[in-house]
Every structure is written in structure tokens, then in C-alpha cells.
Design a protein around this motif. Structure first.
Motif, PDB file in Angstrom:
ATOM      1  N   LEU A  55     -13.244 -12.629  33.900  1.00 49.61           N
ATOM      2  CA  LEU A  55     -13.533 -13.149  32.563  1.00 49.61           C
ATOM      3  C   LEU A  55     -13.242 -12.103  31.488  1.00 49.61           C
ATOM      4  CD1 LEU A  55     -16.788 -15.174  33.261  1.00 49.61           C
ATOM      5  CD2 LEU A  55     -14.510 -16.077  32.737  1.00 49.61           C
ATOM      6  N   TYR A  56     -13.578 -10.832  31.778  1.00 46.40           N
ATOM      7  CA  TYR A  56     -13.250  -9.763  30.828  1.00 46.40           C
ATOM      8  C   TYR A  56     -11.736  -9.618  30.686  1.00 46.40           C
ATOM      9  CZ  TYR A  56     -17.868  -7.890  29.767  1.00 46.40           C
ATOM     10  OH  TYR A  56     -19.141  -7.719  29.292  1.00 46.40           O
ATOM     11  N   ALA A  57     -11.010  -9.738  31.791  1.00 53.20           N
ATOM     12  CA  ALA A  57      -9.546  -9.650  31.728  1.00 53.20           C
ATOM     13  C   ALA A  57      -8.984 -10.802  30.903  1.00 53.20           C
ATOM     14  CB  ALA A  57      -8.956  -9.652  33.135  1.00 53.20           C
ATOM     15  N   THR A  58      -9.520 -11.985  31.091  1.00 53.40           N
ATOM     16  CA  THR A  58      -9.080 -13.145  30.312  1.00 53.40           C
ATOM     17  C   THR A  58      -9.386 -12.946  28.837  1.00 53.40           C
ATOM     18  OG1 THR A  58      -9.425 -14.615  32.192  1.00 53.40           O
ATOM     19  CG2 THR A  58      -9.354 -15.641  30.023  1.00 53.40           C
ATOM     20  N   LEU A  68     -22.609 -17.496  33.678  1.00 56.24           N
ATOM     21  CA  LEU A  68     -21.252 -17.343  33.138  1.00 56.24           C
ATOM     22  C   LEU A  68     -20.200 -17.630  34.207  1.00 56.24           C
ATOM     23  CD1 LEU A  68     -21.779 -14.134  31.014  1.00 56.24           C
ATOM     24  CD2 LEU A  68     -20.995 -16.334  30.131  1.00 56.24           C
ATOM     25  N   GLU A  69     -20.407 -17.079  35.393  1.00 57.55           N
ATOM     26  CA  GLU A  69     -19.454 -17.289  36.486  1.00 57.55           C
ATOM     27  C   GLU A  69     -19.401 -18.760  36.881  1.00 57.55           C
ATOM     28  OE1 GLU A  69     -20.782 -14.483  39.438  1.00 57.55           O
ATOM     29  OE2 GLU A  69     -19.630 -12.852  38.520  1.00 57.55           O
ATOM     30  N   GLN A  70     -20.529 -19.435  36.829  1.00 54.99           N
ATOM     31  CA  GLN A  70     -20.576 -20.850  37.176  1.00 54.99           C
ATOM     32  C   GLN A  70     -19.866 -21.695  36.116  1.00 54.99           C
ATOM     33  OE1 GLN A  70     -24.510 -22.491  37.162  1.00 54.99           O
ATOM     34  NE2 GLN A  70     -23.917 -24.278  38.363  1.00 54.99           N
ATOM     35  N   VAL A  71     -20.161 -21.434  34.859  1.00 49.72           N
ATOM     36  CA  VAL A  71     -19.584 -22.238  33.779  1.00 49.72           C
ATOM     37  C   VAL A  71     -18.067 -22.058  33.695  1.00 49.72           C
ATOM     38  CG1 VAL A  71     -19.474 -22.458  31.261  1.00 49.72           C
ATOM     39  CG2 VAL A  71     -21.687 -22.374  32.407  1.00 49.72           C
ATOM     40  N   PHE A  72     -17.604 -20.805  33.794  1.00 51.46           N
ATOM     41  CA  PHE A  72     -16.179 -20.525  33.649  1.00 51.46           C
ATOM     42  C   PHE A  72     -15.431 -20.503  34.981  1.00 51.46           C
ATOM     43  CE2 PHE A  72     -17.879 -18.705  29.677  1.00 51.46           C
ATOM     44  CZ  PHE A  72     -17.091 -19.389  28.777  1.00 51.46           C
ATOM     45  N   ASP A  73     -16.148 -20.626  36.084  1.00 51.91           N
ATOM     46  CA  ASP A  73     -15.558 -20.650  37.424  1.00 51.91           C
ATOM     47  C   ASP A  73     -14.682 -19.424  37.673  1.00 51.91           C
ATOM     48  OD1 ASP A  73     -15.230 -21.739  39.947  1.00 51.91           O
ATOM     49  OD2 ASP A  73     -13.379 -22.774  39.377  1.00 51.91           O
ATOM     50  N   ALA A  74     -15.220 -18.258  37.330  1.00 49.82           N
ATOM     51  CA  ALA A  74     -14.513 -16.985  37.546  1.00 49.82           C
ATOM     52  C   ALA A  74     -15.553 -15.872  37.595  1.00 49.82           C
ATOM     53  CB  ALA A  74     -13.521 -16.719  36.419  1.00 49.82           C
ATOM     54  N   VAL A  75     -15.192 -14.763  38.261  1.00 41.10           N
ATOM     55  CA  VAL A  75     -16.100 -13.616  38.312  1.00 41.10           C
ATOM     56  C   VAL A  75     -16.047 -12.871  36.978  1.00 41.10           C
ATOM     57  CG1 VAL A  75     -15.988 -13.382  40.817  1.00 41.10           C
ATOM     58  CG2 VAL A  75     -14.362 -12.152  39.384  1.00 41.10           C
ATOM     59  N   ILE A  76     -17.063 -12.088  36.708  1.00 44.19           N
ATOM     60  CA  ILE A  76     -17.189 -11.398  35.423  1.00 44.19           C
ATOM     61  C   ILE A  76     -15.970 -10.521  35.128  1.00 44.19           C
ATOM     62  CG2 ILE A  76     -18.564  -9.689  34.140  1.00 44.19           C
ATOM     63  CD1 ILE A  76     -19.855 -12.488  34.323  1.00 44.19           C
ATOM     64  N   ALA A  77     -15.480  -9.778  36.107  1.00 48.87           N
ATOM     65  CA  ALA A  77     -14.315  -8.915  35.888  1.00 48.87           C
ATOM     66  C   ALA A  77     -13.109  -9.727  35.427  1.00 48.87           C
ATOM     67  CB  ALA A  77     -13.981  -8.132  37.155  1.00 48.87           C
ATOM     68  N   PRO A 114      -9.051 -18.011  25.289  1.00 47.67           N
ATOM     69  CA  PRO A 114      -9.840 -19.041  24.611  1.00 47.67           C
ATOM     70  C   PRO A 114     -11.013 -18.405  23.873  1.00 47.67           C
ATOM     71  CG  PRO A 114      -9.451 -19.625  26.917  1.00 47.67           C
ATOM     72  CD  PRO A 114      -8.986 -18.212  26.734  1.00 47.67           C
ATOM     73  N   ALA A 115     -11.329 -18.955  22.724  1.00 49.11           N
ATOM     74  CA  ALA A 115     -12.424 -18.414  21.909  1.00 49.11           C
ATOM     75  C   ALA A 115     -13.741 -18.398  22.666  1.00 49.11           C
ATOM     76  CB  ALA A 115     -12.562 -19.218  20.618  1.00 49.11           C
ATOM     77  N   ALA A 116     -13.984 -19.399  23.488  1.00 47.99           N
ATOM     78  CA  ALA A 116     -15.246 -19.468  24.234  1.00 47.99           C
ATOM     79  C   ALA A 116     -15.393 -18.278  25.167  1.00 47.99           C
ATOM     80  CB  ALA A 116     -15.313 -20.776  25.026  1.00 47.99           C
ATOM     81  N   VAL A 117     -14.321 -17.900  25.848  1.00 50.17           N
ATOM     82  CA  VAL A 117     -14.376 -16.771  26.787  1.00 50.17           C
ATOM     83  C   VAL A 117     -14.566 -15.465  26.024  1.00 50.17           C
ATOM     84  CG1 VAL A 117     -13.111 -15.482  28.548  1.00 50.17           C
ATOM     85  CG2 VAL A 117     -12.992 -17.972  28.509  1.00 50.17           C
ATOM     86  N   THR A 118     -13.818 -15.278  24.953  1.00 53.06           N
ATOM     87  CA  THR A 118     -13.923 -14.047  24.161  1.00 53.06           C
ATOM     88  C   THR A 118     -15.340 -13.856  23.617  1.00 53.06           C
ATOM     89  OG1 THR A 118     -11.607 -14.235  23.539  1.00 53.06           O
ATOM     90  CG2 THR A 118     -12.978 -12.798  22.182  1.00 53.06           C
ATOM     91  N   ARG A 119     -15.879 -14.901  23.030  1.00 49.11           N
ATOM     92  CA  ARG A 119     -17.233 -14.803  22.458  1.00 49.11           C
ATOM     93  C   ARG A 119     -18.288 -14.632  23.545  1.00 49.11           C
ATOM     94  NH1 ARG A 119     -15.772 -19.447  18.301  1.00 49.11           N
ATOM     95  NH2 ARG A 119     -14.716 -18.143  16.778  1.00 49.11           N
ATOM     96  N   ALA A 120     -18.121 -15.327  24.641  1.00 56.33           N
ATOM     97  CA  ALA A 120     -19.089 -15.206  25.735  1.00 56.33           C
ATOM     98  C   ALA A 120     -19.110 -13.787  26.288  1.00 56.33           C
ATOM     99  CB  ALA A 120     -18.761 -16.213  26.843  1.00 56.33           C
ATOM    100  N   MET A 121     -17.965 -13.168  26.422  1.00 60.57           N
ATOM    101  CA  MET A 121     -17.907 -11.808  26.963  1.00 60.57           C
ATOM    102  C   MET A 121     -18.461 -10.794  25.962  1.00 60.57           C
ATOM    103  SD  MET A 121     -16.964 -11.949  30.097  1.00 60.57           S
ATOM    104  CE  MET A 121     -18.112 -13.298  30.046  1.00 60.57           C
ATOM    105  N   GLU A 122     -18.242 -11.023  24.674  1.00 62.67           N
ATOM    106  CA  GLU A 122     -18.847 -10.138  23.664  1.00 62.67           C
ATOM    107  C   GLU A 122     -20.367 -10.220  23.737  1.00 62.67           C
ATOM    108  OE1 GLU A 122     -17.195 -11.384  19.926  1.00 62.67           O
ATOM    109  OE2 GLU A 122     -15.314 -10.325  20.264  1.00 62.67           O
ATOM    110  N   LEU A 123     -20.889 -11.437  23.766  1.00 60.08           N
ATOM    111  CA  LEU A 123     -22.342 -11.600  23.848  1.00 60.08           C
ATOM    112  C   LEU A 123     -22.888 -11.055  25.154  1.00 60.08           C
ATOM    113  CD1 LEU A 123     -22.811 -15.127  22.267  1.00 60.08           C
ATOM    114  CD2 LEU A 123     -23.738 -12.971  21.411  1.00 60.08           C
TER     115      LEU A 123
END
Length: 146
Positions: free
Chosen positions: A25-28, A14-23, A35-44
Motif C-alpha cells: 500500500l505504501y508502494a502504491t 487497511l489490508e482487508q479494505v485494500f486487499d494488499a499488505v501495508i508495504a 488513487p487518492a484513497a490509498v494516498t490519504r489512508a497511508m498518510e493517516l
């Protein structure tokens, strides 16, 4: 412990694909214009982290029950059967969430990717007109009335 703090086996991807740390990504994902991709990825990812925690708990409970220093009289086939069922359910959930997250990462654009404008090829029709003979001098002229 918050699910955001629990590790998952796909955090690195996830960090590689979105180029951000998990924390981050949750804030985003929590922002209204996420973006829908980030929201769905964090839910999963949240569901995956919980399922993996369940796998670890059941595995550790079985290891503890089967430890060499434990008294054999404390072993319970019934408890081990229940743990085996729980482990199977937790592994099924984990595998399902991993597959769903893999599919999402493979098919959805990431937050880093910006939509590119689509260039449509506009067909251009060209024709050549045949060369016409010059019109007679009086062509189209009105006749005089007597």
C-alpha cells in the motif's frame, strides 16, 4: 525506524479494505497515479503509527516509574503529572487519527473498487396522434388564374 515499519492498530483493517499488505500500500501510495484513497489512508496510517508509539512510550515510562521494585524516594509527582499530560495528548492524537482513518475507509472508494459507468435513465416520450380525416382532393392546390 521508518514509520512504514511501525505497526498500527488499524493495519489489519487497511489490508482487508485494500486487499494488499501495508508495504504494498505504501508502494502504491508513492506512485504518481496512486488513487487518492490509498494516498490519504497511508498518510493517516503513518500519523496513527507515530501517535500510538508515543502512547506506548509514555505508558512504559509510567509503568517503569511505578514498578514495585523501584525505590519510593525516586518517585516524582511532577514527572508523573507531565507524563499524564503527554499521555492525554498522545491519546487524543491517536483517537483523532483513528476516527479520521475510519471515516476515510468508510467514505472513499478503495483502489480495488473500479468506478462503474453511470447509467442515466433516458425518459422516452410517446404520443399518439388522433386519426385525421382524409384531406379533400384539392386541399392545398393552387387556384388557376383566368
Amino acid at each position: 525506524m521508518s514509520v512504514r515499519l511501525k505497526p498500527s492498530t488499524l493495519d489489519g483493517r487497511l489490508e482487508q479494505v485494500f486487499d494488499a499488505v501495508i508495504a504494498d500500500l505504501y508502494a502504491t501510495a508513492a506512485s504518481p497515479d496512486a488513487p487518492a484513497a490509498v494516498t490519504r489512508a497511508m498518510e493517516l496510517r503513518s500519523f496513527l503509527a507515530l501517535a500510538e508509539e508515543q502512547v506506548i512510550r509514555v505508558r512504559d515510562r509510567v509503568h517503569h516509574a511505578m514498578a514495585a521494585e523501584r525505590d519510593m524516594d525516586e518517585l516524582s509527582a511532577g514527572d508523573l503529572r507531565v507524563d499524564a499530560q503527554w499521555l492525554e495528548a498522545a491519546l487524543d492524537a491517536r483517537n483523532g487519527y483513528r476516527a479520521a482513518l475510519d471515516d476515510l475507509l468508510r467514505t472513499m472508494p478503495t483502489a480495488v473498487q473500479k468506478p462503474r459507468p453511470v447509467r442515466m435513465a433516458q425518459p422516452v416520450a410517446t404520443t399518439t396522434l388522433p386519426t385525421a380525416a382524409p384531406a379533400p382532393q384539392r386541399a392545398g392546390a393552387a387556384r388557376a388564374r383566368p
